[in-house]
Design an enzyme around this catalytic site. Structure first.
Site, PDB file in Angstrom:
ATOM      1  NE  ARG A  43      -4.292  -1.496   1.952  1.00 18.66           N
ATOM      2  CZ  ARG A  43      -5.064  -2.060   2.850  1.00 18.66           C
ATOM      3  NH1 ARG A  43      -4.665  -2.138   4.110  1.00 18.66           N
ATOM      4  NH2 ARG A  43      -6.238  -2.558   2.515  1.00 18.66           N
ATOM      5  CE  LYS A 211     -15.068 -13.652  12.426  1.00 18.42           C
ATOM      6  NZ  LYS A 211     -15.247 -12.416  13.185  1.00 18.42           N
ATOM      7  N   GLY A 364      -6.255  -6.913   0.823  1.00 19.12           N
ATOM      8  CA  GLY A 364      -5.062  -6.901   1.653  1.00 19.12           C
ATOM      9  C   GLY A 364      -4.387  -8.252   1.754  1.00 19.12           C
ATOM     10  N   GLY A 388     -11.939  -4.775   1.522  1.00 21.78           N
ATOM     11  CA  GLY A 388     -13.328  -4.402   1.832  1.00 21.78           C
ATOM     12  C   GLY A 388     -13.902  -3.492   0.766  1.00 21.78           C
TER      13      GLY A 388
HETATM   14  C1  3PG Z   1      -8.065  -2.191   5.251  1.00 21.05           C
HETATM   15  O1  3PG Z   1      -7.067  -2.627   5.806  1.00 21.05           O
HETATM   16  O2  3PG Z   1      -8.945  -2.924   4.758  1.00 21.05           O
HETATM   17  C2  3PG Z   1      -8.219  -0.717   5.088  1.00 21.05           C
HETATM   18  O3  3PG Z   1      -7.036  -0.046   5.397  1.00 21.05           O
HETATM   19  C3  3PG Z   1      -9.371  -0.242   5.935  1.00 21.05           C
HETATM   20  O4  3PG Z   1      -9.132  -0.533   7.289  1.00 21.05           O
HETATM   21  P1  3PG Z   1     -10.359  -0.824   8.251  1.00 21.05           P
HETATM   22  O5  3PG Z   1     -10.994  -2.095   7.791  1.00 21.05           O
HETATM   23  O6  3PG Z   1      -9.796  -0.907   9.638  1.00 21.05           O
HETATM   24  O7  3PG Z   1     -11.335   0.332   8.111  1.00 21.05           O
END
Ligand code: 3PG
Ligand code: MG
Length: 407
Positions: A43, A211, A364, A388
Site C-alpha cells: 500500500r 468468515k 489486503g 473491503g
Molecule cells: C483495510 O485494511 O482494509 C483498510 O485499510 C481499511 O481498514 P479498516 O478495515 O480498519 O477500516
C-alpha cells in the site's frame, strides 16, 4: 455505481498546485510483525505516484492515513513511525512525521512547509472523531484537517482501501475542500468498472478468508454473475458443515450453516468447494500436516489449507476463465506447510492471465500473499489495495468516499 466522473489529480495539476497546501488521504495501513517491521509495503508503494507528483509540482503536501484500529486515543503500537520511514524511502525524499493528528505539532509543521515538502500526520484514528457515528464530531475533525492546508487548499482522495468508510478524513473533509480523486483511486475504480461492465465469460471468482459472514453479501451478489465461484480458506468449513460433513476443530461459524445450506441449494451449480483438506493437530506452523478427503476430516484435527486435489480441480475451472476475481487466501499461507493451496490457486490464475484472462486480486490478505509467496505481481492484470472496498464495490454498494467526490 457509474464510472468515475469526478475531478482527478490531473484536473488539480492543471489548475496549478505550486505553493498550495494539499491534503491527501492515503491508505498506508500495512501489516506489521511483532517487532513493528512492515511485512508487506504494497500500500505504501501504491501511494507513491500521487504523492510524488504533488511534491514535484510544488504542493505543500499533508498526508493523513491510519494504521490498524487503535481504540480511543494515541497508542504507540499503532504509530505511523515505521510507515513514515518506509514512505520516505520509497519516495526517495524526506517525510516529516507530526507527533499528533491535528494538534500543536501538526499545526506548527504544516505552517512551516515549503513548496514540495511532505508532512505525514500521526495515525488519524488516534482521534476518535475520525470514526465517530456522529456527523458533527467527524465534521469538527475534518475542519481541523482542512485548516492545515489553508484557504486555497485542496483535498486528494487516494486511499482506495478506505473509500468504503464514512470517516472524517475520507468523507467529511471532501465536503470542506475542493476535492479530487488521486491516481490510485482512479485506477482502482477503472479496473473494478471493467470487471463489472465488460465481463468476458467464463467468469470465475475465488473467495477465501476466515468468515462466511464477512463474505456473505459478495457471495450472494457474485453467485448470480459468475460462472463459477470457488470457495476455500477458513470459511469453506462452514459450507462443508452445511453439507452435513464433520469438520473436526476447524474454523466454523455455526450460526451461518443454515445460510450456507440455502446458498448451496440455490447456487449449487456455481459454488465449488474443496474436495480435500490439509489438516493438522493444532494451529501452529510446525504442527504435522496430513491431507484427508473433505468428507473425512478427523474429529481431533484442524483444517488449515485446501488439499492438492482441490487445487487441481480449482485450477481446471480457472484455466479456461476469461475473467477472474480473487479475494482471500485458501489457507494459512503464513505457515509454509499450509501455503500450497493459496500458492497453487494463485499460479492457476497467473497461468490463465498469461492465456489472456483479465484477473484482479482484491484485497489486503490475498495481495500480501502474492508478494509473501514470491509470486510475480505482474502475473495478474491488477492487484487491488482494497479488500473491503473492492468487495463492497462488487456487491453494488455505494462507496461514501467515492460518492462524496461527485458532489
Ligand atoms: C483495510 O485494511 O482494509 C483498510 O485499510 C481499511 O481498514 P479498516 O478495515 O480498519 O477500516
Ligand atoms: Mg464537489
Amino acid at each position: 455505481m457509474a464510472g468515475l466522473s469526478v475531478p482527478t489529480l490531473d484536473d488539480l495539476l492543471a489548475e496549478g498546485v505550486s505553493g498550495r497546501g494539499v491534503l491527501v488521504r492515503s491508505d498506508l495501513n500495512v501489516p506489521l510483525d511483532d517487532d513493528g517491521n512492515i511485512t508487506d509495503p504494497g500500500r505504501i508503494v501504491a501511494s507513491v505516484p500521487t504523492l510524488k507528483e504533488l511534491s514535484d509540482a510544488g504542493a505543500k503536501v499533508v498526508v493523513t492515513a491510519h494504521l490498524g484500529r487503535p481504540k480511543g486515543g494515541p497508542d504507540p503500537k499503532y504509530s505511523l513511525k515505521p510507515v513514515a520511514a518506509a514512505l520516505a524511502e520509497k519516495l526517495g525524499r524526506h517525510v516529516q512525521l507530526a507527533a499528533d493528528v491535528v494538534g500543536p505539532d501538526a499545526l506548527a509543521r504544516a505552517e512551516g512547509l515549503t513548496d514540495g515538502d511532505i508532512l505525514l500526520l500521526e495515525n488519524i484514528r488516534f482521534d476518535p472523531r475520525e470514526t465517530s457515528k456522529e456527523d458533527a464530531e467527524r465534521l469538527a475533525l475534518a475542519k481541523q484537517l482542512a485548516e492545515l492546508v489553508g484557504d486555497d487548499g485542496a483535498f486528494v482522495s487516494d486511499g482506495f482501501g478506505v473509500v468504503h468508510r464514512k470517516q472524517a478524513s475520507v468523507y467529511d473533509v471532501a465536503k470542506l475542500l475542493p476535492h479530487y480523486a488521486g491516481w490510485l483511486v482512479a485506477a482502482e475504480i477503472a479496473v473494478l468498472e471493467q470487471l463489472t461492465t465488460s465481463t468476458e465469460r467464463p467468469y470465475a471468482v475465488v473467495l477465501g478468508g476466515s468468515k462466511v459472514s464477512d463474505k456473505l453479501a459478495v457471495i450472494e451478489s457474485l453467485a448470480t454473475k459468475a460462472d463459477s465461484l470457488v470457495i476455500g480458506g477458513g470459511m469453506c468449513f462452514t459450507f462443508l458443515a452445511a453439507h452435513g460433513l464433520s469438520v473436526g476443530s476447524s474454523l466454523l461459524q455455526t450460526e451461518m450453516i443454515d445460510t450456507c445450506k440455502k446458498l448451496m441449494d440455490t447456487y449449487g451449480d456455481v459454488i465449488h468447494l474443496p474436495v480435500d483438506i490439509v489438516v493438522a493437530d493444532e494451529f501452529a506452523a510446525d504442527s504435522p500436516a496430513q491431507v484427508v478427503p473433505a468428507d473425512q476430516i478427523p474429529e481431533d484435527k484442524i483444517g488449515l489449507d485446501i488439499g492438492p486435489g482441490s487445487v487441481k480441480r480449482f485450477s481446471a475451472l480457472l484455466s479456461n476463465a476469461k475473467t477472474i476475481f480473487w479475494n482471500g487466501p485458501m489457507g494459512v499461507f503464513e505457515f509454509a506447510a499450509f501455503a500450497a493451496g493459496t500458492k497453487g490457486v494463485a499460479e492457476a490464475i497467473i497461468a490463465a492471465t498469461a492465456k489472456g484472462a483479465f484477473s484482479v486480486v482484491g484485497g489486503g490478505d490475498s495481495a500480501a500473499a502474492v508478494r509473501l509467496l514470491g509470486l510475480p505481481e505482474d502475473g495478474f492484470s491488477h492487484i487491488s489495495t482494497g479488500g473491503g472496498a473492492s468487495l463492497e464495490y462488487l456487491e453494488g454498494k455505494t462507496l461514501p468516499g467515492i460518492e462524496v467526490l461527485s458532489t
